[in-house]
Design an enzyme around this catalytic site. Structure first.
Site, PDB file in Angstrom:
ATOM      1  N   TYR A 204      19.572 -77.418   4.382  1.00  0.00           N
ATOM      2  CA  TYR A 204      18.218 -77.397   3.837  1.00  0.00           C
ATOM      3  C   TYR A 204      18.104 -76.379   2.727  1.00  0.00           C
ATOM      4  O   TYR A 204      19.003 -75.573   2.503  1.00  0.00           O
ATOM      5  CB  TYR A 204      17.195 -77.109   4.943  1.00  0.00           C
ATOM      6  CG  TYR A 204      17.115 -75.657   5.382  1.00  0.00           C
ATOM      7  CD1 TYR A 204      18.126 -75.071   6.130  1.00  0.00           C
ATOM      8  CD2 TYR A 204      16.018 -74.871   5.043  1.00  0.00           C
ATOM      9  CE1 TYR A 204      18.041 -73.736   6.526  1.00  0.00           C
ATOM     10  CE2 TYR A 204      15.930 -73.541   5.442  1.00  0.00           C
ATOM     11  CZ  TYR A 204      16.941 -72.986   6.188  1.00  0.00           C
ATOM     12  OH  TYR A 204      16.865 -71.675   6.578  1.00  0.00           O
TER      13      TYR A 204
ATOM     14  N   LYS B 254      23.772 -73.158   4.387  1.00  0.00           N
ATOM     15  CA  LYS B 254      22.347 -73.130   4.749  1.00  0.00           C
ATOM     16  C   LYS B 254      22.041 -74.314   5.663  1.00  0.00           C
ATOM     17  O   LYS B 254      21.403 -75.288   5.278  1.00  0.00           O
ATOM     18  CB  LYS B 254      21.459 -73.121   3.499  1.00  0.00           C
ATOM     19  CG  LYS B 254      20.051 -72.606   3.805  1.00  0.00           C
ATOM     20  CD  LYS B 254      19.314 -72.229   2.553  1.00  0.00           C
ATOM     21  CE  LYS B 254      17.842 -71.938   2.786  1.00  0.00           C
ATOM     22  NZ  LYS B 254      17.546 -70.837   3.700  1.00  0.00           N
TER      23      LYS B 254
ATOM     24  N   GLU C  64      21.993 -59.057   7.680  1.00  0.00           N
ATOM     25  CA  GLU C  64      20.788 -59.554   6.993  1.00  0.00           C
ATOM     26  C   GLU C  64      19.696 -59.713   8.033  1.00  0.00           C
ATOM     27  O   GLU C  64      19.913 -59.460   9.219  1.00  0.00           O
ATOM     28  CB  GLU C  64      21.075 -60.885   6.278  1.00  0.00           C
ATOM     29  CG  GLU C  64      21.494 -62.006   7.206  1.00  0.00           C
ATOM     30  CD  GLU C  64      21.733 -63.331   6.499  1.00  0.00           C
ATOM     31  OE1 GLU C  64      21.178 -63.575   5.413  1.00  0.00           O
ATOM     32  OE2 GLU C  64      22.477 -64.153   7.071  1.00  0.00           O
TER      33      GLU C  64
ATOM     34  N   LEU D 165      23.990 -65.507   4.541  1.00  0.00           N
ATOM     35  CA  LEU D 165      23.525 -66.439   3.516  1.00  0.00           C
ATOM     36  C   LEU D 165      23.374 -65.704   2.182  1.00  0.00           C
ATOM     37  O   LEU D 165      22.725 -64.657   2.131  1.00  0.00           O
ATOM     38  CB  LEU D 165      22.179 -67.040   3.915  1.00  0.00           C
ATOM     39  CG  LEU D 165      21.705 -68.103   2.926  1.00  0.00           C
ATOM     40  CD1 LEU D 165      22.475 -69.405   3.140  1.00  0.00           C
ATOM     41  CD2 LEU D 165      20.221 -68.344   3.027  1.00  0.00           C
TER      42      LEU D 165
HETATM   43  N1  PDD Z   1      15.247 -68.396   4.577  1.00  0.00           N
HETATM   44  N2  PDD Z   1      19.106 -65.119   4.956  1.00  0.00           N
HETATM   45  C1  PDD Z   1      18.715 -66.112   5.782  1.00  0.00           C
HETATM   46  C2  PDD Z   1      19.385 -66.241   7.099  1.00  0.00           C
HETATM   47  C3  PDD Z   1      17.703 -66.995   5.374  1.00  0.00           C
HETATM   48  O1  PDD Z   1      17.324 -68.000   6.174  1.00  0.00           O
HETATM   49  C4  PDD Z   1      17.076 -66.821   4.120  1.00  0.00           C
HETATM   50  C5  PDD Z   1      15.989 -67.729   3.616  1.00  0.00           C
HETATM   51  C6  PDD Z   1      17.504 -65.758   3.296  1.00  0.00           C
HETATM   52  C7  PDD Z   1      16.918 -65.518   1.924  1.00  0.00           C
HETATM   53  O2  PDD Z   1      17.362 -66.518   1.038  1.00  0.00           O
HETATM   54  P1  PDD Z   1      16.507 -66.970  -0.235  1.00  0.00           P
HETATM   55  O3  PDD Z   1      16.297 -65.772  -1.063  1.00  0.00           O
HETATM   56  O4  PDD Z   1      17.379 -67.989  -0.883  1.00  0.00           O
HETATM   57  O5  PDD Z   1      15.222 -67.545   0.272  1.00  0.00           O
HETATM   58  C8  PDD Z   1      18.533 -64.939   3.740  1.00  0.00           C
HETATM   59  C9  PDD Z   1      14.290 -69.389   4.180  1.00  0.00           C
HETATM   60  C10 PDD Z   1      13.202 -68.883   3.303  1.00  0.00           C
HETATM   61  C11 PDD Z   1      13.819 -70.108   5.422  1.00  0.00           C
HETATM   62  O6  PDD Z   1      14.651 -70.392   6.258  1.00  0.00           O
HETATM   63  O7  PDD Z   1      12.629 -70.421   5.525  1.00  0.00           O
END
Ligand code: PDD
Length: 288
Positions: free
Chosen positions: A34, A145, A177, A201
């Site tokens: 996703y 992801k 993270e 991620l």
């Molecule tokens: N989540 N780490 C994890 C495990 C994440 O699920 C996310 C983002 C991030 C930050 O990534 P980005 O800057 O690309 O949004 C880091 C999204 C927002 C979610 O699952 O809703």
């Protein structure tokens, strides 16, 4: 909740009527990937890196690209039609489709992927987050992801049950993270964040921020792991994600972040970087 438009396998429906097969492998196995792509005032931000990461995630789990980028763009345009003047997040997912009967092995020949996209408003979040540290119980390919997010949801739920906003995941004593965010610490004037790799991620917000900080020479960036005790002693800590931008962390495991008078408040480096990040968002907007 009011009905929202949903793109599902080539059709348009809404959240009340969208239906997927019970054999969809996303539903049975979490077998899919996703993206969450933010749109500010109806305009997508960081679209290209998000679509590049989607392509990479698909490649890594052996699902072929279901749509050309132009087709995705048309879907996003339609989803964002009602979002002028508001901030929104596009959610899209691609699964390995719905072969019958259920079988762990991938269908051969492949079934048509399951494709879904929808949109939600980005809600306001508090000026600062409180967090707890928890053991990272995820698998060995957190760089993909995937929609398979059970350990992330369990960690976030633990945080919520303890009355805080986010869980900071720790593996072998090292800070990785957040459950749905990347983490930065300001330590001795340097900006430190875990290096990308299979353990986490590679967030798009993280990448855009690091590029910006290096391009503008704002502060030295160090992509290295830190221990939990280094995190506890950090001058400032903030989280990043597509729906939260830079989110200062004010408290970790019940202790204020930072020292002296500024402890437990958003720090000067975080505020400075956030100012530059907001300018970056503004500069990428198309003129009306
Ligand atoms: N989540 N780490 C994890 C495990 C994440 O699920 C996310 C983002 C991030 C930050 O990534 P980005 O800057 O690309 O949004 C880091 C999204 C927002 C979610 O699952 O809703």
């Amino acid at each position: 909740m009011s009905a929202r438009p949903v793109y599902l396998n080539g059709e348009w429906c809404d959240t009340a009527t969208a239906q997927v097969s019970v054999f969809d492998r996303g539903y049975l196995f979490g077998d899919g990937v996703y993206e969450v792509i933010p749109a500010f005032d109806g305009q997508l931000f960081g679209l290209e890196p998000h679509m590049d990461r989607l392509s990479r995630s698909l490649r890594e789990i052996g699902i072929s690209e279901p749509l050309a980028r132009q087709d995705w763009q048309e879907i996003f345009d339609r989803l964002l039609e009602d979002y002028a003047g508001r901030d929104a997040a596009i959610y899209l997912q691609v699964t390995r489709g719905a072969p019958v009967p259920r079988d762990h092995a991938w269908p051969d020949p492949p079934t048509a992927p399951g494709v879904m996209a929808t949109v939600s408003p980005i809600g306001a979040h508090s000026d600062g987050a409180r967090a707890i540290t928890l053991p990272d119980q995820r698998w060995g390919r957190c760089d993909i992801k995937t929609i398979n997010l059970l350990p992330n949801t369990m960690a976030r739920q633990r945080a919520v049950e303890q009355g805080v906003d986010e869980a900071i995941l720790v593996r072998d004593g090292l800070v990785i993270e957040g459950s749905a965010t990347n983490l930065f610490a300001v330590i001795g004037g340097r900006l430190v964040t875990a290096p990308t790799g299979p353990q986490m991620l590679a967030g798009i917000t993280r990448g855009l921020l690091i590029d910006l900080v290096r391009r503008e020479g704002l502060v030295e960036v160090d992509e290295s792991f830190i221990t939990v005790s280094a995190l506890r002693g950090a001058d400032e800590v903030f989280l990043t994600s597509s729906t939260k931008d830079l989110w200062p962390v004010l408290e970790i495991d019940g202790e204020p972040v930072g020292q002296g008078k500024g402890a437990g408040r958003p720090g000067p480096v975080t505020r400075h970087l956030d100012g530059h990040f907001q300018q970056l968002k503004q500069s990428q907007r198309r003129p009306a």
